[in-house]
Design a protein around this motif. Structure first.
Motif, PDB file in Angstrom:
ATOM      1  N   ASP A  65      32.615  38.453  32.051  1.00 52.17           N
ATOM      2  CA  ASP A  65      31.901  39.920  32.721  1.00 52.17           C
ATOM      3  C   ASP A  65      30.934  39.027  33.504  1.00 52.17           C
ATOM      4  N   ARG A  66      30.591  37.742  33.024  1.00 54.68           N
ATOM      5  CA  ARG A  66      29.222  36.985  34.288  1.00 54.68           C
ATOM      6  C   ARG A  66      29.928  37.270  35.167  1.00 54.68           C
ATOM      7  N   TYR A  67      30.557  37.021  35.773  1.00 60.93           N
ATOM      8  CA  TYR A  67      31.758  36.339  37.576  1.00 60.93           C
ATOM      9  C   TYR A  67      32.396  38.072  37.773  1.00 60.93           C
ATOM     10  N   GLY A  68      32.656  38.904  37.344  1.00 58.00           N
ATOM     11  CA  GLY A  68      33.038  40.457  37.634  1.00 58.00           C
ATOM     12  C   GLY A  68      34.488  40.031  37.846  1.00 58.00           C
ATOM     13  N   GLY A  69      35.236  38.578  36.591  1.00 60.86           N
ATOM     14  CA  GLY A  69      36.684  38.694  37.201  1.00 60.86           C
ATOM     15  C   GLY A  69      37.570  39.166  36.693  1.00 60.86           C
ATOM     16  N   ASP A  70      37.288  40.623  35.801  1.00 67.26           N
ATOM     17  CA  ASP A  70      37.828  41.986  35.678  1.00 67.26           C
ATOM     18  C   ASP A  70      37.872  43.272  36.944  1.00 67.26           C
ATOM     19  N   PRO A 127      45.246  40.840  34.718  1.00 69.41           N
ATOM     20  CA  PRO A 127      43.019  40.250  34.091  1.00 69.41           C
ATOM     21  C   PRO A 127      43.574  39.197  34.350  1.00 69.41           C
ATOM     22  N   CYS A 128      41.936  38.427  33.964  1.00 66.53           N
ATOM     23  CA  CYS A 128      41.378  36.704  33.741  1.00 66.53           C
ATOM     24  C   CYS A 128      41.776  36.259  32.747  1.00 66.53           C
ATOM     25  N   SER A 129      41.824  36.829  31.572  1.00 69.38           N
ATOM     26  CA  SER A 129      42.762  36.145  30.299  1.00 69.38           C
ATOM     27  C   SER A 129      44.344  36.111  30.203  1.00 69.38           C
ATOM     28  N   GLU A 130      45.309  36.774  30.668  1.00 66.85           N
ATOM     29  CA  GLU A 130      46.284  37.006  30.296  1.00 66.85           C
ATOM     30  C   GLU A 130      46.318  35.805  32.001  1.00 66.85           C
ATOM     31  N   HIS A 131      45.934  35.875  32.766  1.00 67.90           N
ATOM     32  CA  HIS A 131      46.279  35.292  33.696  1.00 67.90           C
ATOM     33  C   HIS A 131      45.438  33.288  33.441  1.00 67.90           C
ATOM     34  N   ARG A 169      42.289  35.148  44.057  1.00 62.65           N
ATOM     35  CA  ARG A 169      41.034  36.854  43.730  1.00 62.65           C
ATOM     36  C   ARG A 169      40.410  36.400  42.505  1.00 62.65           C
ATOM     37  N   ARG A 170      41.420  35.796  41.566  1.00 63.66           N
ATOM     38  CA  ARG A 170      39.989  35.203  40.137  1.00 63.66           C
ATOM     39  C   ARG A 170      39.658  34.261  40.957  1.00 63.66           C
ATOM     40  N   ASP A 171      38.396  34.541  40.081  1.00 62.14           N
ATOM     41  CA  ASP A 171      37.035  33.890  40.419  1.00 62.14           C
ATOM     42  C   ASP A 171      37.628  32.101  39.543  1.00 62.14           C
TER      43      ASP A 171
END
Length: 389
Positions: free
Chosen positions: A25-30, A37-41, A90-92
């Motif tokens: 959420d801090r980096y707007g990853g999703d 999403p970032c967790s699955e990645h 694209r995922r930071d």
């Protein structure tokens, strides 16, 4: 608690996912992400590290072969290579860097009581870097030497573990000494480094913060002796002196007193000169501290051999850094599990066992690893008996 989960799911339960969500959420990853999403990645990249996958096609084929088990592993589907490649782009990478730092903060207290063989209560760090060679045509953002590219992993390693307390990824041109500008000195801690980090302007920040350093002197470092302590030639200590820098520029940069220890190794007959602001311990301890620095070289060798940081799943800077930080997270996760389950096996053995059992639905506990180690010994014993009959 075990409820019929795969070993991979049980491994992932050791991770602080609430913290991961806050970081995302801090980096707007999703933000505006429809698939992966970032967790699955993160789970897919961690799976690739644990099972030694070599490419995106390799990852997809392996996950597709176990499609029925993926949902309960936190992976909705094997996905497409293009989707995973897009996520790598694209995922930071800062999301995975921050998460790895959080895991390190959890793991370090578990190794705080590890013995180093040194009569010192201080936290002891080793500072060094390692280079991962790349192809310049594929990684033009990471120039090194013509016609090569490379990334450098600048690491501050806590020798009680060993666990990286700081890691910075740069291109090959970035000089090692610049990493001193990024470090926050820890009071009373001892940092051991080679002479590539001998910059007295930057080193001055350590004693000013109440920290210590041990390094080697360069051949052109001019010093003036103030006092001499007794030498110990049977132990290889040729001199133990208190000195100040006498160069017109170096004295302005670092005007504090230093300790110079000249040591001669009896095996190689090589003479080394150590510089430190640590005056209390015996000179042999100063030599032992520098010798302990070799652990960071062993750490780099281990990571390069057993984690996927030499072949990358993407060519962009973001993809490379994300993969490296996920690899660090996996390394720390395995170290964390080793301590929490009180396993008396090496990290290498633990990784090898996990790499072939991730899809099994077996309780992850100490007995799981003891059974495998014991059964292997029993098989070996029976084999030997066959040859003796």
């Amino acid at each position: 608690m075990y409820t019929g989960k795969t070993l991979f799911s049980q491994l992932m339960d050791f991770l602080p996912w609430t913290t991961f969500t806050r970081i995302v959420d801090r980096y707007g990853g999703d933000h505006r992400v429809r698939t992966l999403p970032c967790s699955e990645h993160f789970r897919i990249l961690a799976f690739a590290q644990l099972t030694y996958r070599e490419s995106l096609r390799d990852i997809q084929a392996c996950l597709s072969a176990q499609a029925a088990k993926l949902y309960h592993m936190g992976i909705r589907s094997p996905g497409k290579r293009a989707t995973l490649a897009d996520a790598n782009e694209r995922r930071d990478w800062r999301i995975y860097a921050a998460f790895a730092q959080r895991l390190i903060a959890q793991a370090r207290p578990l190794y705080a009581e590890e013995e180093l063989g040194l009569d010192l209560a201080n936290t002891i760090y080793a500072l060094a870097s390692t280079t991962v060679d790349l192809c310049l045509s594929l990684f033009p953002w990471a120039p090194f030497r013509s016609p090569k590219a490379a990334v450098k992993l600048h690491t501050l390693l806590d020798l009680r573990g060993p666990l990286p307390s700081f890691l910075h990824v740069s291109d090959g041109h970035w000089h090692d000494v610049n990493v001193l500008d990024l470090l926050s000195p820890e009071p009373a801690a001892i940092s051991v480094m080679d002479r590539g980090y001998l910059d007295f302007t930057r080193l001055l920040a350590l004693p000013q913060a109440g920290a210590f350093f041990v390094t080697r002197a360069k051949a052109n470092t001019t010093m003036r002796r103030l006092y001499s302590a007794p030498s110990d030639r049977p132990q290889g200590i040729l001199c133990d002196q208190t000195v100040v820098l006498s160069g017109s520029y170096t004295h302005k940069k670092y005007s504090l007193q230093l300790r110079r220890v000249r040591f001669k190794d009896r095996d190689s007959q090589k003479t080394l000169i150590f510089l430190t602001n640590l005056f209390g311990p015996a000179p042999t301890t100063i030599c032992s501290l520098y010798k302990a620095r070799w652990q960071i070289e062993l750490f780099f060798k281990w990571v390069k051999q057993h984690l996927r940081i030499k072949q990358f799943y993407g060519t962009s800077e973001n993809a490379v850094k994300a993969q490296i930080w996920v690899a660090v997270s996996v390394y720390v996760l395995v170290a964390l599990i080793k301590k929490r389950l009180q396993l008396d096996i090496s990290l290498y053995t633990l990784l090898q066992i996990l790499s072939v059992t991730l899809f099994e639905k077996t309780p992850l506990n100490k007995g799981f690893f003891d059974i495998r180690c014991r059964s292997e010994d029993e098989v070996l014993s029976k084999q030997l008996n066959l040859f003796h009959n």
